[in-house]
Design a protein around this motif. Structure first.
Motif, PDB file in Angstrom:
ATOM      1  N   GLU A 126     -28.748  -6.635 -31.716  1.00 34.30           N
ATOM      2  CA  GLU A 126     -29.841  -7.332 -30.998  1.00 34.30           C
ATOM      3  C   GLU A 126     -31.166  -7.033 -31.697  1.00 34.30           C
TER       4      GLU A 126
ATOM      5  N   TYR B  26     -22.443  -9.490 -22.720  1.00 33.59           N
ATOM      6  CA  TYR B  26     -22.114  -8.067 -22.942  1.00 33.59           C
ATOM      7  C   TYR B  26     -21.983  -7.366 -21.598  1.00 33.59           C
ATOM      8  N   GLU B  27     -21.285  -6.294 -21.620  1.00 30.58           N
ATOM      9  CA  GLU B  27     -20.904  -5.606 -20.364  1.00 30.58           C
ATOM     10  C   GLU B  27     -21.933  -4.520 -20.057  1.00 30.58           C
ATOM     11  N   GLU B  28     -22.397  -4.475 -18.818  1.00 30.19           N
ATOM     12  CA  GLU B  28     -23.406  -3.465 -18.432  1.00 30.19           C
ATOM     13  C   GLU B  28     -23.162  -3.077 -16.981  1.00 30.19           C
TER      14      GLU B  28
ATOM     15  N   ARG C 240     -24.799 -14.998 -25.673  1.00 32.44           N
ATOM     16  CA  ARG C 240     -24.106 -13.715 -25.797  1.00 32.44           C
ATOM     17  C   ARG C 240     -23.640 -13.217 -24.427  1.00 32.44           C
TER      18      ARG C 240
ATOM     19  N   LYS D  34     -12.943  -8.052 -26.081  1.00 29.65           N
ATOM     20  CA  LYS D  34     -12.928  -6.641 -25.597  1.00 29.65           C
ATOM     21  C   LYS D  34     -13.028  -6.608 -24.077  1.00 29.65           C
ATOM     22  N   TYR D  35     -13.806  -7.539 -23.506  1.00 32.51           N
ATOM     23  CA  TYR D  35     -14.058  -7.436 -22.076  1.00 32.51           C
ATOM     24  C   TYR D  35     -12.910  -8.101 -21.322  1.00 32.51           C
TER      25      TYR D  35
ATOM     26  N   LYS E 117     -34.721  -2.083 -24.355  1.00 31.24           N
ATOM     27  CA  LYS E 117     -33.331  -2.386 -23.933  1.00 31.24           C
ATOM     28  C   LYS E 117     -32.355  -1.637 -24.833  1.00 31.24           C
TER      29      LYS E 117
ATOM     30  N   LYS F 296     -26.036 -14.220 -21.322  1.00 33.48           N
ATOM     31  CA  LYS F 296     -27.360 -14.671 -21.758  1.00 33.48           C
ATOM     32  C   LYS F 296     -27.225 -16.108 -22.251  1.00 33.48           C
TER      33      LYS F 296
ATOM     34  N   ASP G 169     -29.768   1.136 -23.506  1.00 31.02           N
ATOM     35  CA  ASP G 169     -28.314   0.905 -23.593  1.00 31.02           C
ATOM     36  C   ASP G 169     -27.647   2.038 -24.366  1.00 31.02           C
TER      37      ASP G 169
ATOM     38  N   ASN H 133     -23.614  -2.145 -26.565  1.00 28.16           N
ATOM     39  CA  ASN H 133     -23.772  -3.603 -26.592  1.00 28.16           C
ATOM     40  C   ASN H 133     -24.831  -4.133 -27.533  1.00 28.16           C
ATOM     41  N   PHE H 134     -25.757  -3.240 -27.991  1.00 25.45           N
ATOM     42  CA  PHE H 134     -26.950  -3.801 -28.636  1.00 25.45           C
ATOM     43  C   PHE H 134     -26.979  -3.560 -30.158  1.00 25.45           C
TER      44      PHE H 134
END
Lengths: 333, 263, 663, 284, 145
Positions: free
Chosen positions: D187, C464-466, C462, C348-349, D207, C473, D211, D183-184
């Motif tokens: 998690e 992930y986009e932020e 992992r 996806k990214y 988190k 990670k 998010d 994203n989570f």
């Protein structure tokens, strides 16, 4: 010149004892897991109870499935041959049916047609037949259609016909007399009791069939009848009058022996030439050969039939090729 | 509608050139029958007593010449047809199986496979009894059992010739250069013949039991081929007559076939 | 009647010490069929061999048994001697008295008896030997190379320089393969184009090489020396002869929005295109799936603009059949896509890219002309994380093997990034660094020590986009498994090297076996790395296993050497120990019943169907037939055949049976 | 349609609203829940820490009870119970010797023919029915949070995509909501540390909440009582740690669907939440 | 006193591995009992099960069948086919009461010279203990009048 006697059921023991006492092997139909097979017996008790007839025929006693004709050994650059001595053990065939007993003469016709077969004759010489008339029949039997009958004496040295309390014993031949002489006390005077023998209707006009076969060689009936035949050798090997055999050597560098084994004209290789050509290519031709050999060529050559109507072939056939039914059909159409 | 009506219909509108079925035989027996004209269809009968595996006729030159034929088929017959197709002996378009009560038309290999999926298969009681007895024997007793049984064999080849899978024109038994198996039916000839036949049917035998039925002297030789077939199924998972695509256990392999006796 | 000569050798003392050779020779005289039996100290010596030759002439021998050492040792020697004396060499057999008798048993009568037995076994066998003649197979001296990457180019050049014709077939519009996509190559940082393009031009201009690009193998028939290959030349919709490669059509084509395969989807290309500037041949191709004309029937700008009128919209695929003697498989590899990584966002990214995409970003001819711009927003990434072993050495991803080249190109990528952005931060997550080649480890040390690439030993769990950044990670196992979180601007996954798409179908077309990962299987991993089990088909490059450029070129030259050896003779002679299905006169024609159970037993697919037709053309029988070119004589078919219709010459049923019967 | 039902301890205790909403929704969809007779504890997160055979015996007894009652499928809404039952059944199936040993322990036969399904799998079967039954579309942007026990260990559970599940998103879309990409999804929320190490829960759940808010969600949808309580009950600690005032509510999927199908809020137990179930249009 | 019983052992071996292994036994001068007679075939795939039956019919007391280890076959799959055949044939022999202790199947590679000597010695000794296989040798004469 048959002299008739009455043989009580009980005195069979004395007869058996006398015969074994004279050093003879007794072969009789015996019960084995629901099958009737010819096996050595020592006392009347071993004989099968209420049997129709054996699966394989009694021809085994004179023409075994495998017999050694000669043996040879190769030494340093030389070969020496040794004829085999036929194992002709004095034997009494007890309790075989009149149809099978009459089969031996058909074998004899071929084995003594030209060269006298030393092995067959030696065994026949040592063989004596005490037949027992039939109190039972089934749909496969057709002895009366081929000149035989449930009480026919042909081929038996002594024919026992069941009567009340024992058997009417007809002593028919010198061998019969010799056996009777071994146990005179067993043979009582003949009270003329009524013979308990089964009725076997005539199934077809055999002379008519033999005449009609001459011009039916190319008839389509043989194709129609033989479509289901799988071409095995069961009918030939159980048949009291089938006499064909194959000769084969089993040897290695040091030597070996020559064996004679049963063979069957039904097999696909019976007339296969080395070139690959086979005069009897199709199963129809092979089935026709079986019928003609017994009902056309035998009468023509030996003035006798090659079939005693015992019905063993019909019972043994995996696809129920009923000879009587097919002969009847051929006789009429 | 029964087998007779169905056969008459098939023959009348020329779908098939012949119907191979069963007819009444001697003393209540059933035997194979070849019906080529519609009016003879009423000779046909199809009941529990019909035992022979009619697939054995499909490889006959006479039947092949006929073209498309219908066959009254029990499950074992269907399995034999599939196996024969897998071994390119029978063409799918040349056989129409009449399954169930004789009216279920199965014209394609796929139809046969689907029908077969619904048929259970179990061992007749008599066979189970013998196999049970055999399983309790030690080696010497098994040897004695089979030597006694095979001593009665006269090599009439009824077992071979009635088996649908034994269609080879020139069988190993017919081979004399070299003479692999002795012609004579003495103890060695019989042992080697039945051993070779069982091995040649391993992974090919559809377990119809016809060889056992055909033996005139009643030797349970079908148990030899059943043993080989079960051994193939147990160890390789393949079973003969399962599909019309060839999956012959003894000419395929898996690198990880498990065994415990090779040193 | 056979007239066999038996020659018992003392082999100096080796046999004579424990076997009474004179007695054995004497005893053998009595064996039926033996007319001449002598013993001698050294049968393999010249006098020994001439003894045999004279005996053959003098006694008119029809068979020879030499009782000496193992046939694996001197069978060729004695068979040549026999041939020189005019007797067919395959009428000579050897009894192994040395390795299988004298050397392994004590000196006693049993050993001498055994020697006599072994001789008698071979005498009985020879009686059934038939004269055999080596199989002569003509060889078409033209090679077919499938795959136009560096492997295919190198192989083609070597074969062509050896003086043989070569047809080089490449699926895409130009040769060059993955190497042409690389920016620079380790360990020397040579510019990939600079070292590759000359070879591509050399291949295109070589008189012995015929180039067929935008073409694929449709079908292959035949066997070693006699292949018939059918090639599908896909329609380029451009007439190659007229086109001068001026590129006008490309610049004028209005439809420029199509993701460019050569740039791994990062750049865009027009509907009519040439994969990359240095493409060989420099002839464009129309992409029918995206070209506006093929979709809506309008446009045809390229046709109007073409100065030489080379555009052919109606051009159809063309099937070309070629007779070739050998085939070199050089179809290369592919790289696992990023959407195979659920833990990294299933692709996806946009800024999580794979190695090849990074190569395009770093390449001067790439979509960003070599400037580091991340795909999402074109910003220059301040922090880049490289993740080694992405997919490789990972059973869950179905790739348990190591892809061999990623450690090296990851170090190169990090180095290239640092050279372009000195202040940028580069991290590499790795498990082990595998840099076994020449100057390889020094290259990686330079990346770490001089270019300050931070190597973190650990896996990335992992991504992930932020807030426009990628949170990576992972863990640092050298720091006690400390969790590590890096805010990266771009992530490059060194994804697994896998077999090319369609390699399974291609292998099946060629009857070449392949491993569970669809890489082609070599005949022997150590001793025959460039051959396959199918005679006449050879391997080069990454289609056989992950491989870097030096090894690929070496293997390509190896395969070319094999082809040159094959073409060095007009005819291919092969041992006549092959299977034959018997043939008989009509009406049986053969004992074969056409069940073809033997076919699946044959590892070399050497058994074909032969249709026997009557004079009027009707099909009588379909029989098995052995292709002597492919059969290697293993005999598995013989023991599968129920009717004994198939047999091996030299180890026939009759011969083995005769041997067994003497024991 | 009938299905076995295993509520488990938390659905009768701290997450009673999950049980109430499941029963309400089942009734609305015509699904009959047949509670496993005389069910006992599934071992949850503590048993397998203490003793492997105990961790298998507890769920095995529930399977045996269900089999004895002739049930072929059990719905276990709580993710922990679902996980324990499914993994136990799988372990026993793969190791017959161990299975016999466990049977001896619980004194009952276990054939393992009973399938264990979670609430998402069951609702998924009504995916085509739900749109037709929507009274008031759940017109909000939502972040669907699956947590860990619903999807892991993937080889055993084989449910949805382990890294990026979609089933809850599909269901919410069917109810008219707008599931957000975030994203989570899977998690960890801190699970059982909720009691012993609340600071950790605050960090990890924090988190997740942050998010979700950052991606414009107006509500977090869950299908596990543990996740719900950590994200909802521990909100004060979360807000304290984040230094923010997140009021985003945390609803069970069954509550959200219930509301969309017009079931009364109290029947769905919405009043039991710590963070009031009031959806304010998201800031972004 | 009659001579002590010496078993007759027949061995069917593949040319590329076990035969070469036996050659290596020779070049390494490793002694083993001389009862065995080795027949060379191209591959275990070529060893027809009938050869084993014939060996017993010819009076062998023990039979060895050996070839390349799985995955080593010179012809890639000959031994895999042989293994399947041996599995089925061994079941059939056992079912018919043939003494499978007298048949030894093994894999011996071209490098295992010592192992070949060990195998032959082991088989010869164990067959010697089993004694002559008289019941099989008598078959050819049983049932012949």
């Amino acid at each position: 010149m048959a002299d008739n006697f009455f043989l009580p059921q009980a005195s069979l023991d004395t007869l058996f004892a006398a015969l074994t006492g004279d050093g003879r092997r007794i072969l009789a139909p015996t019960d084995r897991d629901g099958r009737t097979e010819l096996n050595p017996v020592t006392s009347p008790g071993d004989v099968a109870k209420d049997y129709l007839q054996t699966i394989l025929s009694a021809k085994e006693a004179a023409f075994p499935k495998v017999e050694r004709l000669m043996s040879f050994s190769t030494g340093a650059g030389s070969v020496d041959l040794k004829d085999a001595e036929p194992s002709a053990v004095p034997t009494v065939l007890f309790g075989i049916r009149p149809c099978e007993a009459s089969g031996f003469k058909a074998l004899d016709a071929v084995f003594n047609w030209d060269t006298r077969d030393r092995f067959f004759n030696a065994r026949m010489e040592a063989l004596a037949v005490i037949g027992i008339g039939c109190t039972r029949k089934d749909d496969a039997c057709f002895c009366t259609s081929v000149g035989g009958g449930p009480g026919s004496t042909s081929g038996s040295d002594i024919l026992l016909t069941p009567v009340e309390g024992g058997f009417l014993a007809e002593v028919l031949t010198e061998k019969g007399k010799a056996m009777a002489a071994l146990a005179p006390e067993a043979f009582k005077a003949d009270p003329g009791l009524e013979k308990k023998v089964v009725e076997v209707p005539v199934a077809f006009d055999q002379p008519g069939l033999t005449k009609r076969l001459k011009d039916r060689f190319e008839d389509g009936i043989w194709v129609e009848q033989s479509l289901r035949c799988v071409g095995c050798g069961a009918c030939a090997f159980v048949c009291p009058t089938c006499v064909c055999f194959d000769i084969v050597e089993e040897a290695d560098a040091k030597g070996g022996h020559r064996l004679r084994t049963w063979d069957s004209c039904g097999g696909h290789m019976f007339t296969l030439h080395a070139s690959g050509h086979n005069p009897r290519e199709t199963q129809a031709q092979r089935w026709r050969q079986r019928v003609y050999h017994k009902f056309s060529y035998y009468p023509e050559r030996y003035d006798m039939l090659g079939c005693v109507g015992c019905g063993k072939c019909t019972r043994a056939c995996p696809v129920d090729m009923n000879l009587q039914e097919h002969l009847a059909e051929a006789a009429q159409a | 509608m029964d087998l007779r009506e169905k056969s008459r219909q098939l023959l009348e509108n020329g779908d098939v050139k012949a119907v191979i079925g069963y007819e009444r035989g001697t003393m209540g027996a059933r035997r194979p029958a070849f019906i080529r004209k519609a009016e003879r269809a009423d000779r046909l009968v199809f009941d529990e007593a019909c035992a022979q595996n009619l697939a054995t006729y499909l490889t006959r030159p006479e039947v092949r010449k006929l073209g498309r034929v219908a066959v009254a088929a029990r499950p074992d017959t269907l399995r034999a047809i599939l196996q024969l197709m897998a071994e390119r002996q029978v063409k799918e378009e040349n056989v129409l199986a009449l399954a169930g009560d004789g009216t279920v038309e199965l014209g394609t290999a796929q139809a046969i496979e689907e029908h077969l999926a619904t048929c259970a298969k179990e061992l007749p009681a008599r066979d189970r009894e013998i196999l049970d007895r055999l399983s309790r024997m030690d080696r010497a007793q098994r040897w004695a059992f089979w030597q006694a049984e095979l001593s009665r064999c006269v090599k009439c080849y009824a077992c071979r010739n009635s088996c649908p899978m034994c269609y080879c024109g020139h069988c190993t038994m017919d081979c004399n250069r070299p003479q692999w198996v002795p012609v004579a039916s003495h103890a060695l000839g019989n042992l080697e013949y039945h051993m070779v036949r069982a091995m040649h049917l391993a992974g090919r035998c559809v377990e119809c039991g016809d060889c056992g039925r055909a033996c005139p002297v009643g030797i349970p030789i079908h148990l030899l081929t059943f043993n080989c077939e079960e051994s193939v199924h147990l160890q390789f998972g393949q079973r003969a007559g399962a599909s019309s695509k060839l999956d012959y256990a003894l000419s395929t392999f898996r690198p990880d076939d498990k065994e415990s006796f090779i040193r | 009647m056979s007239r066999i000569g038996v020659f018992t050798c003392h082999c100096g003392e080796n046999i004579g010490a424990t076997v009474d050779c004179a007695k054995v020779a004497e005893r053998t005289r009595n064996v039926p069929g033996v007319v001449h039996s002598v013993d001698y100290k050294y049968m393999c010596s010249d006098p020994g061999q001439s003894m045999i030759k004279e005996a053959i002439k003098e006694h008119g021998l029809t068979g020879v048994v030499v009782a000496a050492c193992s046939p694996r040792m001197h069978e060729p020697t004695f068979r040549n001697a026999v041939e020189e004396a005019g007797l067919n060499p395959y009428l000579c057999e050897m009894a192994n008295l040395r390795e299988h008798c004298s050397w392994v048993h004590e000196k006693n009568d049993a050993t001498t008896d055994k020697a006599a037995d072994l001789i008698r076994v071979m005498v009985e066998k020879v009686k059934h030997n038939t004269p055999l003649h080596p199989i002569r197979v003509p060889v078409t001296k033209r090679a077919l190379v499938l795959g136009g990457g560096i492997a295919g180019i190198q192989a083609a050049l070597d074969i062509a320089n050896a003086g043989h014709k070569v047809v080089l077939v490449e699926k895409s519009p130009s040769i060059g393969g993955h190497m042409s996509q690389l920016s620079e190559t380790f360990p020397t940082l040579d510019c990939s184009q600079c070292i590759l393009t000359p070879r591509m031009v050399e291949a295109a201009r070589h008189p012995n090489i015929t180039l067929m690009t935008y073409a694929e193998l449709e079908k292959l028939e035949g066997f070693i020396g006699n292949f018939k290959a059918t090639i599908r030349r896909k329609a380029r919709q451009v007439d190659e002869k007229l086109c001068t490669g001026c590129g006008l059509c490309i610049t004028k084509c209005p439809n420029k929005k199509i993701p460019d395969e050569f740039n791994e989807g990062l750049g865009k290309r027009s509907a009519i295109y040439v994969p990359f500037p240095q493409a060989v041949p420099n002839k464009p191709v129309i992409d029918k799936t995206n070209c506006t004309f093929y979709k809506s029937g309008k446009c045809k700008v390229c046709e109007k603009m073409c100065p030489t009128g080379a555009i052919r919209f109606d051009q159809q695929d063309e099937l070309v059949t070629l007779d070739v003697g050998a085939i070199v498989l050089a179809t290369g590899f592919k790289v696992m896509r990023t959407d195979k990584f659920p833990e990294y966002g299933y692709g996806k990214y946009a800024d999580v890219i794979d190695g090849l995409q990074f190569e395009r970003l770093a390449s001067a001819s790439g979509p960003t002309l070599g400037v580091m711009k991340r795909p999402s927003d074109g910003k220059e990434p301040e922090t880049v994380v490289f993740v080694a072993c992405s997919g490789s050495r990972d059973r869950a991803k179905g790739v348990p093997y190591c892809s061999k080249i990623c450690c090296m190109y990851t170090a190169k990528h990090a180095m290239l990034y640092k050279h372009k952005m000195h202040h940028g931060k580069a991290y590499v997550f790795y498990m082990d660094i595998r840099s076994g080649g020449k100057d390889y480890d020094e290259f990686v040390r330079r990346a770490i020590e001089e270019d300050d690439v931070k190597y973190i030993r650990g896996r990335v769990s992992r991504i992930y986009e932020e807030d426009g950044q990628l949170i990576v990670k992972g863990a640092d196992t050298l720091m006690g498994g400390e969790p590590v979180e890096i805010k990266a601007d771009m992530v490059v996954l060194a994804t697994a090297v896998q077999a090319q798409d369609g390699s399974e179908e291609l292998a099946q077309k060629l009857h070449v076996s392949y491993d569970p990962y669809h890489f082609f299987a070599e005949s022997h991993p150590k001793l025959k790395p460039v051959e396959t089990n199918t005679a006449g088909i050879y391997l080069a490059g990454a289609c056989q296993a992950p491989r870097d450029i030096p090894e690929t070129v070496a293997q390509a030259s190896g395969a070319a050497a094999k082809v040159a050896a094959l073409f060095s003779r007009d005819e291919l002679t092969r041992e006549p120990v092959v299977a034959v299905v018997n043939r008989l006169p009509a009406p049986t024609f053969s004992y074969c019943v056409g069940c073809f159970l033997c076919q699946s037993a044959c590892p070399y697919q050497a058994i074909e169907a032969e249709e026997i037709r009557g004079r009027d053309g009707t099909l009588i029988k379909t029989l098995a037939k052995v292709n002597a070119g492919l059969c290697q004589g293993c005999g598995t078919c013989v023991s599968t055949c129920r009717t004994k219709a198939i047999d091996i010459q030299g180890f026939s049923n009759e011969q083995i049976f005769a041997e067994l019967m003497t024991l | 349609m009938k299905i076995g039902y295993y509520p488990g301890c938390s659905l009768l205790g701290s997450s009673r609203e999950f049980d109430e909403s499941v029963r309400a929704l089942a009734q609305a969809l015509g699904l009959e829940l047949v509670e496993v007779p005389d069910w006992s504890c599934c071992g949850a997160s503590s048993a397998h820490v203490l003793d492997h055979r105990l961790a298998l015996a507890l769920p095995a007894r529930i399977l045996a009870q269900a089999e004895a009652a002739g049930l072929t499928e059990i719905l276990a809404p709580c993710a922990a119970c679902y996980n324990r039952l499914a993994t136990a059944r799988d372990t026993l199936e793969k190791d017959p010797a161990l299975a016999r040993d466990i049977e001896a322990v619980i004194g009952q036969p276990v054939t393992g023919n009973v399938r264990i399904v979670n609430v998402l799998e069951v609702l998924d079967r009504f995916r085509d029915v739900i749109p037709g039954r929507i009274a008031k579309p759940f017109a909000h942007k939502v972040a669907c949070y699956y947590g860990c026990l619903l999807v892991r260990p993937a080889k055993v559970l084989k449910f949805d995509r382990p890294e990026d599940p979609r089933s809850m998103d599909r269901l919410m879309a069917a109810a008219g909501a707008e599931p957000r990409e975030w994203n989570f999804k899977t998690e960890c929320c801190g699970a059982a540390f909720s009691v012993t190490r609340t600071d950790l829960v605050a960090k990890m759940s924090g988190k997740i909440v942050a998010d979700a808010v950052r991606h414009g969600a107006e509500a977090i949808i869950v299908a596990c009582p543990m996740c719900q309580s950590n994200l909802d009950m521990r909100r004060p600690e979360i807000n304290a740690r984040l230094g923010a005032e997140h009021t985003i509510p945390v609803l069970f999927i069954t509550q959200a669907l219930g509301l969309a199908m017009g079931i009364d809020a109290t029947k769905l137990g919405l009043q039991r939440h710590m963070v009031p179930a009031v959806m304010t249009p998201a800031a972004v | 006193m009659t001579e002590p019983f010496e078993p007759k052992i027949t061995a069917f071996v593949c040319n590329w591995c076990t035969y070469a292994g036996a050659d290596l036994t020779g070049t390494s001068r490793i002694k083993y009992q001389s009862n065995v007679r080795v027949l060379r075939l191209p591959c275990t795939g070529r060893i027809d099960f009938m050869l084993l039956a014939k060996a017993f019919a010819r009076g062998s007391d023990g039979v060895i069948v050996s070839g390349c280890h799985p995955n080593d076959c010179h012809y890639t799959s000959g031994n895999y086919h042989a293994r399947r055949r041996w599995m089925i044939y061994r079941d059939l022999m056992d079912f018919m009461g043939i003494d499978t202790r007298r048949v030894t199947f093994s894999w011996v590679s071209a490098a295992e010279g010592a192992r070949w000597a060990e195998l032959v010695n082991e088989v010869t000794t164990s067959v010697r203990e089993l004694g002559p296989y008289t019941e099989y040798k008598e078959l050819a004469l049983t049932g012949v009048e």
